[in-house]
Design a protein around this motif. Structure first.
Motif, PDB file in Angstrom:
ATOM      1  N   GLN A  82       0.811  -1.218   0.000  1.00 52.52           N
ATOM      2  CA  GLN A  82       0.000   0.000   0.000  1.00 52.52           C
ATOM      3  C   GLN A  82       0.845   1.270   0.000  1.00 52.52           C
ATOM      4  O   GLN A  82       0.324   2.374   0.200  1.00 52.52           O
ATOM      5  CB  GLN A  82      -0.956   0.010   1.199  1.00 52.52           C
ATOM      6  N   SER A  83       2.142   1.133  -0.236  1.00 52.49           N
ATOM      7  CA  SER A  83       3.001   2.317  -0.374  1.00 52.49           C
ATOM      8  C   SER A  83       2.819   2.913  -1.766  1.00 52.49           C
ATOM      9  O   SER A  83       2.532   2.199  -2.730  1.00 52.49           O
ATOM     10  CB  SER A  83       4.467   1.937  -0.162  1.00 52.49           C
ATOM     11  N   THR A  84       3.028   4.223  -1.860  1.00 53.71           N
ATOM     12  CA  THR A  84       2.815   4.901  -3.146  1.00 53.71           C
ATOM     13  C   THR A  84       4.093   5.524  -3.694  1.00 53.71           C
ATOM     14  O   THR A  84       4.053   6.175  -4.733  1.00 53.71           O
ATOM     15  CB  THR A  84       1.732   5.986  -3.013  1.00 53.71           C
ATOM     16  N   GLU A  85       5.228   5.318  -3.042  1.00 51.51           N
ATOM     17  CA  GLU A  85       6.506   5.800  -3.568  1.00 51.51           C
ATOM     18  C   GLU A  85       7.386   4.625  -3.925  1.00 51.51           C
ATOM     19  O   GLU A  85       7.536   3.682  -3.138  1.00 51.51           O
ATOM     20  CB  GLU A  85       7.239   6.682  -2.552  1.00 51.51           C
ATOM     21  N   ILE A  86       7.972   4.693  -5.129  1.00 49.43           N
ATOM     22  CA  ILE A  86       8.894   3.660  -5.610  1.00 49.43           C
ATOM     23  C   ILE A  86      10.254   4.331  -5.797  1.00 49.43           C
ATOM     24  O   ILE A  86      10.534   4.921  -6.843  1.00 49.43           O
ATOM     25  CB  ILE A  86       8.395   3.050  -6.936  1.00 49.43           C
ATOM     26  N   PRO A  87      11.116   4.289  -4.784  1.00 46.25           N
ATOM     27  CA  PRO A  87      12.397   4.999  -4.835  1.00 46.25           C
ATOM     28  C   PRO A  87      13.453   4.223  -5.615  1.00 46.25           C
ATOM     29  O   PRO A  87      14.414   3.693  -5.044  1.00 46.25           O
ATOM     30  CB  PRO A  87      12.757   5.152  -3.360  1.00 46.25           C
ATOM     31  N   TYR A  88      13.308   4.197  -6.920  1.00 42.22           N
ATOM     32  CA  TYR A  88      14.156   3.372  -7.776  1.00 42.22           C
ATOM     33  C   TYR A  88      15.619   3.835  -7.794  1.00 42.22           C
ATOM     34  O   TYR A  88      16.510   3.101  -8.220  1.00 42.22           O
ATOM     35  CB  TYR A  88      13.600   3.358  -9.208  1.00 42.22           C
ATOM     36  N   TRP A  89      15.877   5.033  -7.319  1.00 39.04           N
ATOM     37  CA  TRP A  89      17.236   5.572  -7.304  1.00 39.04           C
ATOM     38  C   TRP A  89      18.025   5.139  -6.066  1.00 39.04           C
ATOM     39  O   TRP A  89      19.207   5.416  -5.954  1.00 39.04           O
ATOM     40  CB  TRP A  89      17.172   7.103  -7.361  1.00 39.04           C
ATOM     41  N   LYS A  90      17.365   4.458  -5.152  1.00 38.69           N
ATOM     42  CA  LYS A  90      18.001   4.061  -3.902  1.00 38.69           C
ATOM     43  C   LYS A  90      18.433   2.603  -3.924  1.00 38.69           C
ATOM     44  O   LYS A  90      17.921   1.796  -4.707  1.00 38.69           O
ATOM     45  CB  LYS A  90      17.033   4.268  -2.721  1.00 38.69           C
ATOM     46  N   GLU A  91      19.367   2.265  -3.018  1.00 38.41           N
ATOM     47  CA  GLU A  91      19.677   0.854  -2.797  1.00 38.41           C
ATOM     48  C   GLU A  91      18.422   0.134  -2.317  1.00 38.41           C
ATOM     49  O   GLU A  91      17.574   0.755  -1.691  1.00 38.41           O
ATOM     50  CB  GLU A  91      20.780   0.731  -1.738  1.00 38.41           C
ATOM     51  N   PRO A  92      18.264  -1.160  -2.639  1.00 35.11           N
ATOM     52  CA  PRO A  92      19.263  -2.035  -3.262  1.00 35.11           C
ATOM     53  C   PRO A  92      19.212  -2.074  -4.789  1.00 35.11           C
ATOM     54  O   PRO A  92      19.923  -2.872  -5.396  1.00 35.11           O
ATOM     55  CB  PRO A  92      18.896  -3.405  -2.687  1.00 35.11           C
ATOM     56  N   THR A  93      18.375  -1.240  -5.414  1.00 40.19           N
ATOM     57  CA  THR A  93      18.261  -1.267  -6.873  1.00 40.19           C
ATOM     58  C   THR A  93      19.613  -1.004  -7.521  1.00 40.19           C
ATOM     59  O   THR A  93      20.352  -0.101  -7.095  1.00 40.19           O
ATOM     60  CB  THR A  93      17.249  -0.212  -7.351  1.00 40.19           C
ATOM     61  N   VAL A  94      19.935  -1.776  -8.544  1.00 40.82           N
ATOM     62  CA  VAL A  94      21.187  -1.558  -9.270  1.00 40.82           C
ATOM     63  C   VAL A  94      21.207  -0.148  -9.851  1.00 40.82           C
ATOM     64  O   VAL A  94      20.158   0.446 -10.113  1.00 40.82           O
ATOM     65  CB  VAL A  94      21.372  -2.613 -10.387  1.00 40.82           C
ATOM     66  N   THR A  95      22.400   0.384 -10.057  1.00 41.06           N
ATOM     67  CA  THR A  95      22.532   1.746 -10.572  1.00 41.06           C
ATOM     68  C   THR A  95      22.283   1.787 -12.079  1.00 41.06           C
ATOM     69  O   THR A  95      22.345   0.758 -12.768  1.00 41.06           O
ATOM     70  CB  THR A  95      23.938   2.296 -10.302  1.00 41.06           C
ATOM     71  N   ASP A  96      22.056   2.990 -12.597  1.00 42.48           N
ATOM     72  CA  ASP A  96      21.910   3.161 -14.045  1.00 42.48           C
ATOM     73  C   ASP A  96      23.153   2.661 -14.770  1.00 42.48           C
ATOM     74  O   ASP A  96      23.053   2.037 -15.837  1.00 42.48           O
ATOM     75  CB  ASP A  96      21.682   4.629 -14.392  1.00 42.48           C
ATOM     76  N   ASP A  97      24.330   2.943 -14.208  1.00 43.60           N
ATOM     77  CA  ASP A  97      25.569   2.490 -14.848  1.00 43.60           C
ATOM     78  C   ASP A  97      25.633   0.964 -14.909  1.00 43.60           C
ATOM     79  O   ASP A  97      26.118   0.392 -15.898  1.00 43.60           O
ATOM     80  CB  ASP A  97      26.785   3.027 -14.094  1.00 43.60           C
ATOM     81  N   GLU A  98      25.136   0.302 -13.866  1.00 37.57           N
ATOM     82  CA  GLU A  98      25.121  -1.162 -13.885  1.00 37.57           C
ATOM     83  C   GLU A  98      24.151  -1.692 -14.949  1.00 37.57           C
ATOM     84  O   GLU A  98      24.434  -2.677 -15.633  1.00 37.57           O
ATOM     85  CB  GLU A  98      24.739  -1.700 -12.503  1.00 37.57           C
ATOM     86  N   VAL A  99      23.006  -1.024 -15.080  1.00 34.99           N
ATOM     87  CA  VAL A  99      22.042  -1.427 -16.103  1.00 34.99           C
ATOM     88  C   VAL A  99      22.649  -1.250 -17.496  1.00 34.99           C
ATOM     89  O   VAL A  99      22.558  -2.144 -18.358  1.00 34.99           O
ATOM     90  CB  VAL A  99      20.735  -0.625 -15.968  1.00 34.99           C
ATOM     91  N   LEU A 100      23.271  -0.105 -17.727  1.00 36.51           N
ATOM     92  CA  LEU A 100      23.899   0.144 -19.033  1.00 36.51           C
ATOM     93  C   LEU A 100      25.022  -0.855 -19.290  1.00 36.51           C
ATOM     94  O   LEU A 100      25.189  -1.334 -20.421  1.00 36.51           O
ATOM     95  CB  LEU A 100      24.429   1.576 -19.088  1.00 36.51           C
ATOM     96  N   TRP A 101      25.778  -1.202 -18.249  1.00 36.09           N
ATOM     97  CA  TRP A 101      26.828  -2.218 -18.403  1.00 36.09           C
ATOM     98  C   TRP A 101      26.225  -3.552 -18.838  1.00 36.09           C
ATOM     99  O   TRP A 101      26.753  -4.224 -19.741  1.00 36.09           O
ATOM    100  CB  TRP A 101      27.580  -2.389 -17.071  1.00 36.09           C
ATOM    101  N   ALA A 102      25.140  -3.962 -18.204  1.00 33.64           N
ATOM    102  CA  ALA A 102      24.514  -5.249 -18.542  1.00 33.64           C
ATOM    103  C   ALA A 102      24.011  -5.249 -19.979  1.00 33.64           C
ATOM    104  O   ALA A 102      24.166  -6.253 -20.692  1.00 33.64           O
ATOM    105  CB  ALA A 102      23.372  -5.533 -17.570  1.00 33.64           C
ATOM    106  N   ILE A 103      23.425  -4.146 -20.416  1.00 31.54           N
ATOM    107  CA  ILE A 103      22.934  -4.066 -21.797  1.00 31.54           C
ATOM    108  C   ILE A 103      24.098  -4.154 -22.781  1.00 31.54           C
ATOM    109  O   ILE A 103      24.046  -4.921 -23.755  1.00 31.54           O
ATOM    110  CB  ILE A 103      22.137  -2.764 -22.002  1.00 31.54           C
ATOM    111  N   ARG A 104      25.158  -3.407 -22.527  1.00 29.72           N
ATOM    112  CA  ARG A 104      26.323  -3.441 -23.420  1.00 29.72           C
ATOM    113  C   ARG A 104      26.937  -4.831 -23.457  1.00 29.72           C
ATOM    114  O   ARG A 104      27.328  -5.327 -24.538  1.00 29.72           O
ATOM    115  CB  ARG A 104      27.378  -2.425 -22.961  1.00 29.72           C
TER     116      ARG A 104
END
Length: 316
Positions: A55-77
């Protein structure tokens, strides 16, 4: 690009990854082994953002433990360097352990109560952020949601989200509905591809494929299983979605499940493939494969079945 004439011989990579576990030598080796062991031509790069409760309404995708944008870009590359096509798949989960299918609010917004409108506002920001990354990095497909069963009825809000995503991402769009929900989603027409989680009991594939076929024909869209698989554990073939089922390690059980699934789907030309579940960024050692009772196929007899089947579909 479309999936009309292409087979998705895919494996899902990285899902349980936490910040700091991607973009290193072990993760690179994991992805290389995934491609070589299974013969995959696609991968779904999957990761989670965490909201506190259903029932929470905030999804803090920029916080841990979510992988960083750089990690996502690394995986795609890294995937692209291996010749894999990529579906980027951001997923929302709950920190309290509740399955995301149970994220739910009152149908009507009520003052002083958590609201669908607030949740979709946060969810849209989350999805648009990674849709932009998918566009920038050339991902062939983007998945806008996964198994959010209680939200599936919110058709207007999903359609609005899809319209916003199309402003920033120009590849193939899909939504990963949960098992048994293919005929409950009313907004497939807004997407390019229908996909679902195919955790069907090994003996029930024919009946479920009959049901799904009616949905595919109704909407005249390509279809594939965005998730499908079975733990290598006794009893799992009957309840492949239950990752907590008690049982002994059994790669034979997993192998038989894959044989049954492929046998049934082979006779349905409209099944355009799979993103099998799953392959972690940090693999167990090969010598521990026999005792591993999870979904990953590394070092298990199911891997040969998968590679042989994928080869028959992608090398025609």
């Amino acid at each position: 690009m479309s999936l009309q004439n292409e087979y998705v011989g895919g494996v899902t990579w990285g899902f349980m990854g936490r910040r700091g576990t991607w973009a290193n030598d072990a993760a690179k080796t994991s992805m290389e082994l995934m491609q070589s062991v299974t013969g995959a031509n696609w991968t779904a790069i999957a990761f989670s953002a965490i909201q506190a409760t259903p029932q929470s309404t905030e999804i803090p995708y920029w916080k841990e433990p979510t992988v960083t944008d750089d990690e996502v870009l690394w995986a795609i590359r890294t995937a692209k360097s291996l010749g894999l096509k990529v579906c980027l798949k951001p997923i929302v989960n709950c920190a309290d352990g509740t399955w995301r299918a149970h994220i739910n609010f009152f149908d009507k917004d009520v003052p002083c109560e958590p609201k669908w409108s607030d949740w979709f506002s946060s969810y849209t920001a989350f999805i648009l952020h990674f849709a932009a990354i998918a566009e920038e990095s050339g991902c062939e497909m983007f998945c806008i949601g996964c198994e959010l069963v209680m939200s599936d009825r919110r058709a207007a809000q999903w359609r609005a989200l899809i319209a916003e995503v199309r402003k920033v991402y120009h590849g193939i769009l899909t939504y990963n509905c949960d098992k048994y929900q293919e005929d409950n989603v009313t907004w497939w027409d807004a997407l390019d591809v229908i996909s679902s989680s195919g955790y069907y009991p090994g003996q029930d594939w024919e009946a479920q494929l009959d049901r799904i076929e009616a949905v595919v024909k109704q909407h005249n869209k390509p279809f594939f299983f965005m998730e499908a698989g079975c733990p290598s554990r006794t009893g799992s073939a009957a309840i492949p979605n239950d990752w907590s089922l008690k049982g002994e390690p059994s790669e034979e059980e997993q192998k038989r499940y894959y044989e049954a699934m492929f046998h049934s789907c082979e006779r349905r030309e409209w099944v355009r493939g799979f993103m099998l579940w799953d392959w972690p960024a940090q693999l167990y050692p090969l010598e521990e494969a026999a005792e591993n009772d999870d979904y990953c196929m590394y070092g298990k007899s199911a891997a040969h079945i998968i590679k042989e089947y994928y080869s028959s579909k992608t090398h025609k």
